[in-house]
Design a protein around this motif. Structure first.
Motif, PDB file in Angstrom:
ATOM      1  N   UNK B  79      -5.505  -9.731   1.045  1.00 20.60           N
ATOM      2  CA  UNK B  79      -4.312  -9.259   0.431  1.00 20.60           C
ATOM      3  C   UNK B  79      -3.458  -8.938  -0.729  1.00 20.60           C
ATOM      4  N   UNK B  80      -4.323  -9.157  -1.663  1.00 20.61           N
ATOM      5  CA  UNK B  80      -3.181  -9.015  -2.949  1.00 20.61           C
ATOM      6  C   UNK B  80      -4.280  -9.305  -3.628  1.00 20.61           C
ATOM      7  N   UNK B  81      -5.373  -8.959  -3.161  1.00 19.57           N
ATOM      8  CA  UNK B  81      -6.877  -7.799  -4.046  1.00 19.57           C
ATOM      9  C   UNK B  81      -6.455  -6.969  -5.029  1.00 19.57           C
ATOM     10  N   UNK B  82      -6.599  -6.369  -6.064  1.00 19.33           N
ATOM     11  CA  UNK B  82      -6.185  -5.192  -6.580  1.00 19.33           C
ATOM     12  C   UNK B  82      -7.470  -3.957  -6.166  1.00 19.33           C
ATOM     13  N   UNK B  83      -6.552  -2.661  -6.360  1.00 21.45           N
ATOM     14  CA  UNK B  83      -7.411  -2.302  -5.395  1.00 21.45           C
ATOM     15  C   UNK B  83      -7.698  -0.510  -6.661  1.00 21.45           C
ATOM     16  N   UNK B  84      -8.687  -0.008  -7.231  1.00 22.85           N
ATOM     17  CA  UNK B  84      -8.649   1.112  -7.643  1.00 22.85           C
ATOM     18  C   UNK B  84      -9.093   2.541  -6.274  1.00 22.85           C
ATOM     19  N   UNK B 107       0.937   6.188  -2.982  1.00 20.61           N
ATOM     20  CA  UNK B 107       1.684   5.211  -4.432  1.00 20.61           C
ATOM     21  C   UNK B 107       0.914   4.168  -5.060  1.00 20.61           C
ATOM     22  N   UNK B 108       1.165   4.055  -6.693  1.00 23.73           N
ATOM     23  CA  UNK B 108      -0.034   4.019  -7.424  1.00 23.73           C
ATOM     24  C   UNK B 108       1.617   2.471  -8.261  1.00 23.73           C
ATOM     25  N   UNK B 109       0.971   1.336  -8.019  1.00 29.58           N
ATOM     26  CA  UNK B 109       1.707   0.466  -8.726  1.00 29.58           C
ATOM     27  C   UNK B 109       1.823  -0.770 -10.054  1.00 29.58           C
ATOM     28  N   UNK B 110      -0.221  -0.470 -10.437  1.00 28.51           N
ATOM     29  CA  UNK B 110      -0.903  -1.181 -11.274  1.00 28.51           C
ATOM     30  C   UNK B 110       0.494  -0.955 -12.648  1.00 28.51           C
ATOM     31  N   UNK B 111       0.873   0.118 -12.937  1.00 28.50           N
ATOM     32  CA  UNK B 111       1.524  -0.206 -14.344  1.00 28.50           C
ATOM     33  C   UNK B 111       3.119  -0.550 -14.682  1.00 28.50           C
ATOM     34  N   UNK B 112       3.172  -0.940 -13.099  1.00 29.90           N
ATOM     35  CA  UNK B 112       4.682  -1.251 -12.807  1.00 29.90           C
ATOM     36  C   UNK B 112       4.836  -3.006 -13.383  1.00 29.90           C
ATOM     37  N   UNK B 113       3.056  -3.705 -12.610  1.00 23.11           N
ATOM     38  CA  UNK B 113       2.402  -4.334 -13.784  1.00 23.11           C
ATOM     39  C   UNK B 113       2.888  -4.916 -15.586  1.00 23.11           C
ATOM     40  N   UNK B 114       2.289  -3.968 -15.707  1.00 23.34           N
ATOM     41  CA  UNK B 114       2.153  -3.641 -17.775  1.00 23.34           C
ATOM     42  C   UNK B 114       4.144  -3.415 -18.370  1.00 23.34           C
ATOM     43  N   UNK B 124      -2.041  -4.595  -6.694  1.00 20.51           N
ATOM     44  CA  UNK B 124      -1.749  -3.505  -7.912  1.00 20.51           C
ATOM     45  C   UNK B 124      -2.908  -2.009  -7.702  1.00 20.51           C
ATOM     46  N   UNK B 125      -2.136  -1.572  -7.569  1.00 23.33           N
ATOM     47  CA  UNK B 125      -3.182  -0.317  -7.519  1.00 23.33           C
ATOM     48  C   UNK B 125      -2.775   1.037  -8.257  1.00 23.33           C
ATOM     49  N   UNK B 126      -4.290   1.352  -8.759  1.00 22.57           N
ATOM     50  CA  UNK B 126      -4.309   2.440  -9.658  1.00 22.57           C
ATOM     51  C   UNK B 126      -5.295   3.031  -8.991  1.00 22.57           C
ATOM     52  N   UNK B 127      -5.407   4.591  -9.710  1.00 24.17           N
ATOM     53  CA  UNK B 127      -5.855   5.447  -9.179  1.00 24.17           C
ATOM     54  C   UNK B 127      -6.725   6.490 -10.336  1.00 24.17           C
ATOM     55  N   UNK B 128      -7.904   7.640 -10.103  1.00 20.81           N
ATOM     56  CA  UNK B 128      -8.078   7.932 -10.470  1.00 20.81           C
ATOM     57  C   UNK B 128      -8.952   8.829 -10.150  1.00 20.81           C
ATOM     58  N   UNK B 129      -9.421  10.161 -10.772  1.00 19.94           N
ATOM     59  CA  UNK B 129      -9.094  11.282 -10.193  1.00 19.94           C
ATOM     60  C   UNK B 129     -11.246  11.831 -11.418  1.00 19.94           C
TER      61      UNK B 129
END
Lengths: 320, 320, 320, 320
Positions: B79-84, B107-114, B124-129
């Motif tokens: 449930x709390x595993x981080x995703x790219x 919705x991206x959330x990883x930057x909120x941790x920073x 924690x969700x980040x994205x990349x294209x």
């Protein structure tokens, strides 16, 4: 592209080609062809393989300039006659956005007259994009007629994306005509037309086939299957690999099989005449709701190029 | 859409369907189907007719949510595993822009941790294209591997547009797999893969077929021609108009002709096995350079809808 | 946002606010305000701080629905009266594209009547985007009048981006009026108007200030400087940090300095009346060609949100 | 634009200008200026009034070509050195999309090496757009460093939109530096830098100021107010209308008032030093949450032009 076998498609074609009436020259530049006919109106068709490199783009542009100039001349459009550009189609659907994109790229001058900035030598050009009925609720023809009454142009140029009657022509043909336009006719609607007869001024249409029905893809492929087998049969002594070279398509255009060979190759289907073949393919695809209208996946890129080409040509011709 | 005849297409399909391994349920909601297989990895395929009205959209969304949840579960993603999120494809080509559009709508959330704004309960969700190689000059796989090393996600979800192996599936199928991705493989390139084996974390792929080869259109149409004639033969006492109703396609799926009937209908071509039929069609189209990759003309609209659907589902599942 | 000091801006405002004529209620929901005036026509002004989160969006939508319903009611627009939506502005300029974006997001129904698909209960809605004169060469007012003659709507709703008279209002205000529209008036042109008087049907305008002149930024800042110093003076016993909290802007609205204090703080400039202050700032900026029209950098995102809000509201009200 | 009074802005400027270190020539072409400094790194600043007509565009392009060539030369970048283009910024925010747009318009060649199509003489160029942290969740600097490791370029060119320290420079300046980049620093974040020191290869930054703070608009306007009054005072015998001509801005740059005159004109505010003036303006605007970052309304059009200009220049220089 050769024009040889096109006459047979006249039944449901949007691009009217009549090879018998080829009265003018046929300027072949590489794979660039200019064809002119003048049966019940004037038609100039420019075909090309590629406009994505600069040299080809300039070649096609030169012929398009000549074509637009000629169709204006035969319609007795004067050098200072005012022009209304009508960009037909749907800006939100890439393959249907050609007209809208051209209208946004043509240089507009009519407003300079309003603010007193126009010199005497600049032709008055205005532009209008009616949109599609699903987005406006208003018939394009009615909008164009209403706008024509207030703008009072001396002639009208309409640009539109078309459905192709042949898989070899998609995004590789520009047709100029003075026989009027029928906005929305591509989707089977029977709407009013905008023509010199209906509005009293010359109406020049610039069309590019950007989409094709699945049924046309199937019909044309089976037609080329017959020609391909015929070519192989005629040239059976030749090494099989030898046909894999450029312009194989052109070599196929004169090929045909005997009726017996057609029956052997494609059975009952092979013996049907063209109309019946088409009807049968359409029957299968329409009943299964699989008769899609499709466009090549490079369409975003090609619409940019084609709209720039046509707008460049209009800017060259209208302001020269 | 029924799944019955799909197994025969496994030769050149991008969507792996193996009906024999159907081990789970087949939830039919109207024309919405969920199929699960787990041969050499897990596959969940959701097919539907239409997501353009709100009710259908919600129905498909519910099944997509369940599908993504399940494939995460079988891959033991916590449930709390981080995703790219990796949005594959070309943003400048509408039919290839699905992955990029999904990545921009998740919705991206990883930057909120920073910046210390994330609560403990948000995944924690980040994205990349990565873009396409013609636009970057860099291989997508290399870029993804490099990014994975710095982001260090617990699992990866990649979204991509696919080539369809069947004309009935275009823009009407979403496939989930955990067997890895092969960016750019659609155009015949043999690139490296991104998979659990190669990078050590679960790699979930979400694919939608948005384009199809002309040769597939021809092959499938001739296949449906045979089924159509078979249906008419079997039901010849029935009024001819009676087959013109909804779901005619489903009725055709069990139909077939005898070999003699096939030869009568389509000659030598009708007697070829599937591979030879496909080869012959491809031979004609490839040699004439007419084997286009095409997409339905509604693609702009459908990519918007499909990318919203997948992003909504990811937001539902990842932040639940 | 409080409305208290707005009356002084009436000299060059595009948003007509007259607090003395506040005859109706003033529904304060958090920082959402609805103000109504009816001097020489009806005005409803909805101000808000933020529509980027869902809760605020729904709150503002509710008030906008009520506002549009009311202005239709006072103009005696019937439930089945047909509507022409006019999306003003330039689709190629983000801050000026509000009207065009709303028009593309409103549900259109008029074409359903043409094809016989409309039920009796659906209001007939059509839409039109005239474009800007530099792109068409044609005056918007003339186009709208020509279209009105062929569409024959019972009333007209025009949406446009406006220049703001106040730095606190940009992208945070929606004004509804029935006093007519003056397309292109924002750039100082004296064009014809579209109003009930000129075309015989109710004309409702929906405007959002999305841009502001540099001179307005300077004028307003110096005005707030005076108020800020006045607030500090009045509250000098209070810890200096205490004013750093939410709604500090509201606290400033009643503050003022004596003329002597104004002169001490801002010299001769401080003693000028409002018109002279504005004139002097404009003199400096206009002569140096630095009086830019500017928009906040979030404008792409805000135009999306605002156009969705207004379109949602029109869909709610027109089809209810 | 003259460079004379710029040194005073060095406190909070993103564009480092140091007139004292002007060691090279100052090529004035109409209003086009090229300034070079080399204090703690090299800076080349090209300023211009207008690139919207073809002649000016070509003039500026020529100077930009020379500038890029020179900064590559002083960094000892060889003719065949491989280049990684980094397009910084947010593609979804028009004023911040400059870098992304340039990256999409630069010709890429690195993939030709992969497929064996590159001739020996073509420089290897690849491109990458990291996106912004709010959209990816990943720090741009980390992404660039990771990509640099796999692409292994000989040098890096990064393009970004900047905040302007002066209202006269917006969209009218291109600055080239070799002192490294600090992605996202515009919004006050203290992130890592990408520089020759940190990654071991030359890092060339190309920046254009496309946005400005409201506080800068107020500060600069009041500064020009003082200069304007000073000019009028010095030239009071001259007819008041005479200053209304081109280049009035240039005439103001040497003007100043005595401290007594400043106090008379602008009171206590007029006597403050530059830092205190700025602080007071920022105090008012920040506390009221009105210190917007703004951009001129023509930004969509200008970003198109500026990104084409920079991409044309990179294509000229990198492939020459």
């Amino acid at each position: 592209m050769s024009e040889i076998n096109l006459s047979k498609y006249n039944l449901h074609t949007d691009l009217i080609i009549d090879d018998n009436s080829l009265e003018h020259q046929d300027n072949l530049v590489d794979n660039l062809t200019v064809t002119k006919t003048n049966k019940s109106g004037h038609y100039i068709t420019i075909t090309f393989d590629d406009i994505t490199d600069k040299t080809n783009y300039q070649k096609v542009l030169k012929h398009l300039n000549a074509g637009i100039s000629e169709i204006l001349k035969v319609n007795k459009v004067k050098k200072n006659a005012s022009c209304l550009i009508v960009g037909l189609g749907n800006r939100f659907s890439t393959p249907d956005s050609l007209g809208v994109k051209v209208a946004s790229k043509v240089t507009i001058s009519a407003h300079l007259y309003e603010v007193g900035e126009a010199s005497q030598n600049i032709r008055k050009v205005s532009a209008f994009t009616p949109g599609v009925m699903a987005a406006t609720g208003i018939e394009s023809v009615k909008m164009i007629m209403a706008l024509t009454k207030i703008v009072k142009p001396d002639f009208l140029i309409a640009i539109d994306a078309l459905a192709s009657s042949n898989i070899t022509r998609i995004n590789k043909t520009i047709q100029l005509t003075d026989t009027g336009i029928h906005p929305g006719s591509g989707i089977g609607n029977n709407r009013k037309e905008i023509s010199q007869k209906s509005i009293g001024i010359p109406v020049i249409a610039i069309g590019v086939p950007t989409v094709v029905m699945s049924s046309t893809i199937v019909y044309d492929t089976l037609d080329y299957l017959i020609k391909h087998i015929a070519y192989l049969k005629t040239n059976e002594c030749i090494n099989k690999l030898s046909y894999k070279k450029t312009n194989y398509l052109n070599k196929l255009n004169n090929q045909n099989l005997s009726n017996i060979d057609k029956k052997n190759l494609l059975g009952l289907f092979g013996t049907l005449n063209e109309i019946d073949k088409q009807s049968l393919i359409e029957e299968v695809l329409n009943n299964t709701e699989l008769n899609m209208i499709v466009t090549p996946t490079e369409i975003d890129f090609l619409i940019e190029k084609l709209s720039s080409l046509i707008a460049d040509s209009l800017n060259n011709v209208l302001y020269n």
